[in-house]
Design a protein around this motif. Structure first.
Motif, PDB file in Angstrom:
ATOM      1  N   LEU A  76      -6.577  15.096  -4.985  1.00  0.00           N
ATOM      2  CA  LEU A  76      -7.497  13.962  -4.960  1.00  0.00           C
ATOM      3  C   LEU A  76      -6.719  12.651  -4.902  1.00  0.00           C
ATOM      4  CD1 LEU A  76     -10.079  15.114  -7.668  1.00  0.00           C
ATOM      5  CD2 LEU A  76     -10.280  15.286  -5.182  1.00  0.00           C
ATOM      6  N   LYS A  77      -7.224  11.703  -4.150  1.00  0.00           N
ATOM      7  CA  LYS A  77      -6.553  10.415  -3.976  1.00  0.00           C
ATOM      8  C   LYS A  77      -7.089   9.347  -4.922  1.00  0.00           C
ATOM      9  CE  LYS A  77      -5.298  11.155   0.861  1.00  0.00           C
ATOM     10  NZ  LYS A  77      -5.361  10.621   2.235  1.00  0.00           N
ATOM     11  N   HIS A  78      -8.361   9.465  -5.293  1.00  0.00           N
ATOM     12  CA  HIS A  78      -8.965   8.473  -6.171  1.00  0.00           C
ATOM     13  C   HIS A  78      -8.448   8.689  -7.605  1.00  0.00           C
ATOM     14  CE1 HIS A  78     -11.859   5.985  -8.244  1.00  0.00           C
ATOM     15  NE2 HIS A  78     -12.368   5.590  -7.101  1.00  0.00           N
ATOM     16  N   PRO A  79      -7.778   7.687  -8.211  1.00  0.00           N
ATOM     17  CA  PRO A  79      -7.179   7.877  -9.542  1.00  0.00           C
ATOM     18  C   PRO A  79      -8.194   8.270 -10.605  1.00  0.00           C
ATOM     19  CG  PRO A  79      -6.389   5.839  -8.525  1.00  0.00           C
ATOM     20  CD  PRO A  79      -7.493   6.349  -7.656  1.00  0.00           C
ATOM     21  N   GLU A  80      -9.396   7.681 -10.572  1.00  0.00           N
ATOM     22  CA  GLU A  80     -10.397   7.981 -11.597  1.00  0.00           C
ATOM     23  C   GLU A  80     -10.934   9.408 -11.440  1.00  0.00           C
ATOM     24  OE1 GLU A  80     -13.299   4.913 -11.299  1.00  0.00           O
ATOM     25  OE2 GLU A  80     -11.980   3.357 -12.097  1.00  0.00           O
ATOM     26  N   LEU A  81     -11.164   9.829 -10.203  1.00  0.00           N
ATOM     27  CA  LEU A  81     -11.640  11.194  -9.971  1.00  0.00           C
ATOM     28  C   LEU A  81     -10.556  12.215 -10.302  1.00  0.00           C
ATOM     29  CD1 LEU A  81     -13.631  10.766  -6.628  1.00  0.00           C
ATOM     30  CD2 LEU A  81     -14.496  10.763  -8.970  1.00  0.00           C
ATOM     31  N   LYS A  82      -9.310  11.864 -10.032  1.00  0.00           N
ATOM     32  CA  LYS A  82      -8.195  12.753 -10.389  1.00  0.00           C
ATOM     33  C   LYS A  82      -8.105  12.904 -11.902  1.00  0.00           C
ATOM     34  CE  LYS A  82      -4.352  12.501  -8.068  1.00  0.00           C
ATOM     35  NZ  LYS A  82      -3.023  12.077  -7.537  1.00  0.00           N
ATOM     36  N   ARG A  83      -8.306  11.808 -12.615  1.00  0.00           N
ATOM     37  CA  ARG A  83      -8.286  11.872 -14.080  1.00  0.00           C
ATOM     38  C   ARG A  83      -9.432  12.743 -14.600  1.00  0.00           C
ATOM     39  NH1 ARG A  83      -9.670   6.392 -16.064  1.00  0.00           N
ATOM     40  NH2 ARG A  83     -11.741   7.191 -15.549  1.00  0.00           N
ATOM     41  N   ASP A  84     -10.617  12.589 -13.999  1.00  0.00           N
ATOM     42  CA  ASP A  84     -11.762  13.426 -14.408  1.00  0.00           C
ATOM     43  C   ASP A  84     -11.484  14.906 -14.181  1.00  0.00           C
ATOM     44  OD1 ASP A  84     -13.064  11.104 -15.047  1.00  0.00           O
ATOM     45  OD2 ASP A  84     -14.387  11.093 -13.301  1.00  0.00           O
ATOM     46  N   LEU A  87       0.813  -1.216   0.000  1.00  0.00           N
ATOM     47  CA  LEU A  87       0.000   0.000   0.000  1.00  0.00           C
ATOM     48  C   LEU A  87       0.850   1.271   0.000  1.00  0.00           C
ATOM     49  CD1 LEU A  87      -2.917  -0.977   2.416  1.00  0.00           C
ATOM     50  CD2 LEU A  87      -2.968  -0.778  -0.071  1.00  0.00           C
ATOM     51  N   LYS A  88       2.153   1.116   0.237  1.00  0.00           N
ATOM     52  CA  LYS A  88       3.042   2.267   0.154  1.00  0.00           C
ATOM     53  C   LYS A  88       3.514   2.502  -1.286  1.00  0.00           C
ATOM     54  CE  LYS A  88       4.733   2.136   4.907  1.00  0.00           C
ATOM     55  NZ  LYS A  88       4.192   3.447   5.268  1.00  0.00           N
ATOM     56  N   GLN A  89       3.245   1.530  -2.164  1.00  0.00           N
ATOM     57  CA  GLN A  89       3.586   1.689  -3.576  1.00  0.00           C
ATOM     58  C   GLN A  89       2.408   2.341  -4.304  1.00  0.00           C
ATOM     59  OE1 GLN A  89       6.770   0.831  -3.932  1.00  0.00           O
ATOM     60  NE2 GLN A  89       6.577   0.114  -1.813  1.00  0.00           N
ATOM     61  N   PRO A  90       2.640   3.409  -5.066  1.00  0.00           N
ATOM     62  CA  PRO A  90       1.542   4.150  -5.697  1.00  0.00           C
ATOM     63  C   PRO A  90       0.628   3.284  -6.565  1.00  0.00           C
ATOM     64  CG  PRO A  90       3.608   5.360  -5.887  1.00  0.00           C
ATOM     65  CD  PRO A  90       3.947   4.019  -5.322  1.00  0.00           C
ATOM     66  N   GLU A  91       1.220   2.347  -7.346  1.00  0.00           N
ATOM     67  CA  GLU A  91       0.398   1.532  -8.238  1.00  0.00           C
ATOM     68  C   GLU A  91      -0.551   0.641  -7.447  1.00  0.00           C
ATOM     69  OE1 GLU A  91       3.687   1.502  -8.176  1.00  0.00           O
ATOM     70  OE2 GLU A  91       4.269   2.655  -9.972  1.00  0.00           O
ATOM     71  N   VAL A  92      -0.023  -0.027  -6.411  1.00  0.00           N
ATOM     72  CA  VAL A  92      -0.843  -0.919  -5.585  1.00  0.00           C
ATOM     73  C   VAL A  92      -1.884  -0.116  -4.822  1.00  0.00           C
ATOM     74  CG1 VAL A  92      -0.809  -2.612  -3.701  1.00  0.00           C
ATOM     75  CG2 VAL A  92       1.059  -2.552  -5.372  1.00  0.00           C
ATOM     76  N   LYS A  93      -1.469   1.016  -4.293  1.00  0.00           N
ATOM     77  CA  LYS A  93      -2.385   1.853  -3.517  1.00  0.00           C
ATOM     78  C   LYS A  93      -3.548   2.343  -4.380  1.00  0.00           C
ATOM     79  CE  LYS A  93      -2.342   5.803  -0.349  1.00  0.00           C
ATOM     80  NZ  LYS A  93      -1.506   6.866   0.246  1.00  0.00           N
ATOM     81  N   ASN A  94      -3.247   2.785  -5.603  1.00  0.00           N
ATOM     82  CA  ASN A  94      -4.300   3.260  -6.506  1.00  0.00           C
ATOM     83  C   ASN A  94      -5.252   2.135  -6.890  1.00  0.00           C
ATOM     84  OD1 ASN A  94      -3.237   5.844  -6.474  1.00  0.00           O
ATOM     85  ND2 ASN A  94      -2.076   5.588  -8.360  1.00  0.00           N
ATOM     86  N   TRP A  95      -4.695   0.953  -7.179  1.00  0.00           N
ATOM     87  CA  TRP A  95      -5.532  -0.199  -7.542  1.00  0.00           C
ATOM     88  C   TRP A  95      -6.469  -0.566  -6.392  1.00  0.00           C
ATOM     89  CZ3 TRP A  95      -5.990  -5.056  -5.346  1.00  0.00           C
ATOM     90  CH2 TRP A  95      -6.701  -6.007  -6.087  1.00  0.00           C
ATOM     91  N   TYR A 101      -7.423   1.346  -3.926  1.00  0.00           N
ATOM     92  CA  TYR A 101      -8.365   2.449  -3.676  1.00  0.00           C
ATOM     93  C   TYR A 101      -9.554   2.373  -4.632  1.00  0.00           C
ATOM     94  CZ  TYR A 101      -9.338   7.043  -1.653  1.00  0.00           C
ATOM     95  OH  TYR A 101      -9.912   8.082  -0.959  1.00  0.00           O
ATOM     96  N   VAL A 102      -9.261   2.059  -5.902  1.00  0.00           N
ATOM     97  CA  VAL A 102     -10.330   1.948  -6.902  1.00  0.00           C
ATOM     98  C   VAL A 102     -11.239   0.770  -6.581  1.00  0.00           C
ATOM     99  CG1 VAL A 102     -10.809   1.449  -9.328  1.00  0.00           C
ATOM    100  CG2 VAL A 102      -9.035   3.097  -8.730  1.00  0.00           C
ATOM    101  N   LYS A 103     -10.646  -0.360  -6.190  1.00  0.00           N
ATOM    102  CA  LYS A 103     -11.438  -1.564  -5.924  1.00  0.00           C
ATOM    103  C   LYS A 103     -12.380  -1.376  -4.743  1.00  0.00           C
ATOM    104  CE  LYS A 103      -9.877  -4.069  -9.264  1.00  0.00           C
ATOM    105  NZ  LYS A 103     -10.773  -4.408 -10.402  1.00  0.00           N
ATOM    106  N   ILE A 104     -11.875  -0.820  -3.630  1.00  0.00           N
ATOM    107  CA  ILE A 104     -12.746  -0.675  -2.459  1.00  0.00           C
ATOM    108  C   ILE A 104     -13.796   0.409  -2.676  1.00  0.00           C
ATOM    109  CG2 ILE A 104     -10.964  -1.477  -0.864  1.00  0.00           C
ATOM    110  CD1 ILE A 104     -10.615   1.424   0.042  1.00  0.00           C
ATOM    111  N   SER A 105     -13.531   1.333  -3.615  1.00  0.00           N
ATOM    112  CA  SER A 105     -14.521   2.383  -3.879  1.00  0.00           C
ATOM    113  C   SER A 105     -15.753   1.835  -4.587  1.00  0.00           C
ATOM    114  CB  SER A 105     -13.898   3.505  -4.711  1.00  0.00           C
ATOM    115  OG  SER A 105     -13.573   3.049  -6.011  1.00  0.00           O
ATOM    116  N   HIS A 106     -15.654   0.622  -5.128  1.00  0.00           N
ATOM    117  CA  HIS A 106     -16.785  -0.001  -5.794  1.00  0.00           C
ATOM    118  C   HIS A 106     -17.643  -0.817  -4.837  1.00  0.00           C
ATOM    119  CE1 HIS A 106     -14.345   0.227  -9.795  1.00  0.00           C
ATOM    120  NE2 HIS A 106     -14.973   1.356  -9.524  1.00  0.00           N
TER     121      HIS A 106
END
Length: 399
Positions: free
Chosen positions: A293-301, A237-245, A247-252
């Motif tokens: 923003l921490k959520h990758p999808e919301l940051k992209r939006d 969870l300290k790695q950005p790629e794992v943390k983003n993945w 974060y996206v999964k639990i947001s669903h």
């Protein structure tokens, strides 16, 4: 390399800070040229390892305390470098002391406050540093620091709310797991001695005894596996790629997605209000806010909305393309845009969203409590009932 030192000058005054050098001998020479006699010199290890997972870091509480105290000292007329030294001496947290020593050393080398802070951008973030630059340029640094302190308090309260809501279900789940472990490793093995021929026992008795034997025989491996999994998860969870993945999964997940979306809306609105009040341009404000923003999808939006904003479209129109704001808040933002009161509107959206988040968390907590109790009672109760049924069936089993 960087070395953390403690030293005294010719007047006997103690000094503490960080010096860059090739080795300890070189660090000691540099201190002597500054009129300091080293008491201790320790290298600062910046490498990433498993042990660094549990090393002390500057927390949000400490960052808020430092920002608030520095704002207070500057309002009292104390210079920035002197204020940082005062906080460093009064502070009892090693991680914060190390940070303040590095900032103080940069200031003594002639760097501005924003330049000294930008060397730790991962901790402070671009928004914090950008507002510091504005405060330095406008000569209104105490007020800017006070705004940053209020924002950090807001984030701290938000994090405290979420963690408090998760505490009770987590405790119930932990107690449930420990109760099951105790029953399987201590109670069931004593009961299993009653049966001389397990093949003649009922299927549910065989199942629970086999599960118990598995836990007893492999408990060292199981415990080691759990510890390794927790350590691996913490490191991952300290790695950005794992943390983003993650974060996206639990947001669903049902319920949790609403909490994350509302929390991101609060973070977005609070940042927009603070920077617009400080006088930043709208496009710069949206760019910096998107990075908070921490959520990758919301940051992209948000970054796509920024591109559209730069083409001349209205803010309320480009925010419609994102999932951050519902229609009600978008209509308020549109009114604020037309009346020139966007900072006030975003502040109001943040406060309303915080009240909404409190309601969501309360509802989730109310639902989770009985669900966790039913889960605990069903799991532990099922094992107990199976044990009682096994004892009742003893008369039907040959000894």
């Amino acid at each position: 390399m960087e070395f953390e030192y403690k030293a005294i000058d010719n007047q006997g005054t103690r000094h503490q800070g960080v010096v860059s050098a090739t080795n300890q001998a070189d660090a000691q020479k540099k201190l002597l040229t500054e009129g300091l006699n080293a008491l201790s010199i320790k290298p600062i290890d910046n490498t990433k390892s498993i042990s660094s997972l549990f090393s002390q870091k500057v927390t949000l509480d400490q960052l808020e305390f430092f920002t608030s105290e520095l704002a207070l000292l500057l309002e009292s007329g104390i210079r920035v470098d002197r204020g940082i030294d005062i906080i460093k001496k009064a502070n009892g947290h090693p991680a914060l002391t190390r940070l303040l020593s590095q900032i103080s050393a940069s200031l003594k080398k002639g760097a501005s406050l924003s330049e000294a802070f930008s060397q730790h951008e991962q901790l402070f973030g671009p928004l914090y540093i950008s507002l510091l630059k504005i405060g330095e340029t406008s000569g209104n640094l105490p007020e800017v620091l006070q705004r940053l302190s209020n924002d950090l308090k807001f984030q701290k309260d938000l994090r405290s709310q979420i963690s408090t809501a998760l505490t009770y279900p987590s405790v119930i789940f932990f107690v449930c797991i420990m109760a099951v472990y105790f029953v399987l490793t201590f109670i069931v093995p004593k009961m299993s001695g009653i049966f001389t021929d397990l093949s003649q026992a009922p299927w549910y008795t065989q199942m629970i005894i086999n599960v118990s034997n598995f836990f007893v025989d492999y408990q060292v491996i199981i415990i080691s596996g759990i510890v390794a999994a927790i350590t691996g998860l913490t490191y991952g969870l300290k790695q950005p790629e794992v943390k983003n993945w993650f974060y996206v999964k639990i947001s669903h997940l049902p319920g949790i997605g609403s909490v994350i979306l509302t929390a991101e809306r609060i973070r977005f609105s609070q940042s927009m209000a603070m920077m617009l009040e400080a006088g930043l341009q709208l496009d710069t404000t949206l760019e910096l806010t998107a990075n908070t923003l921490k959520h990758p999808e919301l940051k992209r939006d948000a970054k796509l909305a920024l591109k559209q904003l730069k083409t001349g479209k209205q803010l309320s129109h480009v925010l419609e393309k994102t999932r951050i704001f519902p229609d009600f808040f978008l209509s308020i933002i549109k009114v604020g845009e037309e009346t020139g009161r966007l900072p006030r509107v975003f502040s109001e959206v943040a406060q309303r969203s915080k009240s909404e988040l409190e309601g969501i968390i309360k509802k989730l907590t109310t639902m989770l409590e009985p669900i966790m109790l039913i889960f605990m009672g069903g799991f532990v109760g099922g094992i107990v009932i199976t044990m009682l049924m096994s004892m009742v069936s003893i008369n039907d089993v040959p000894f």
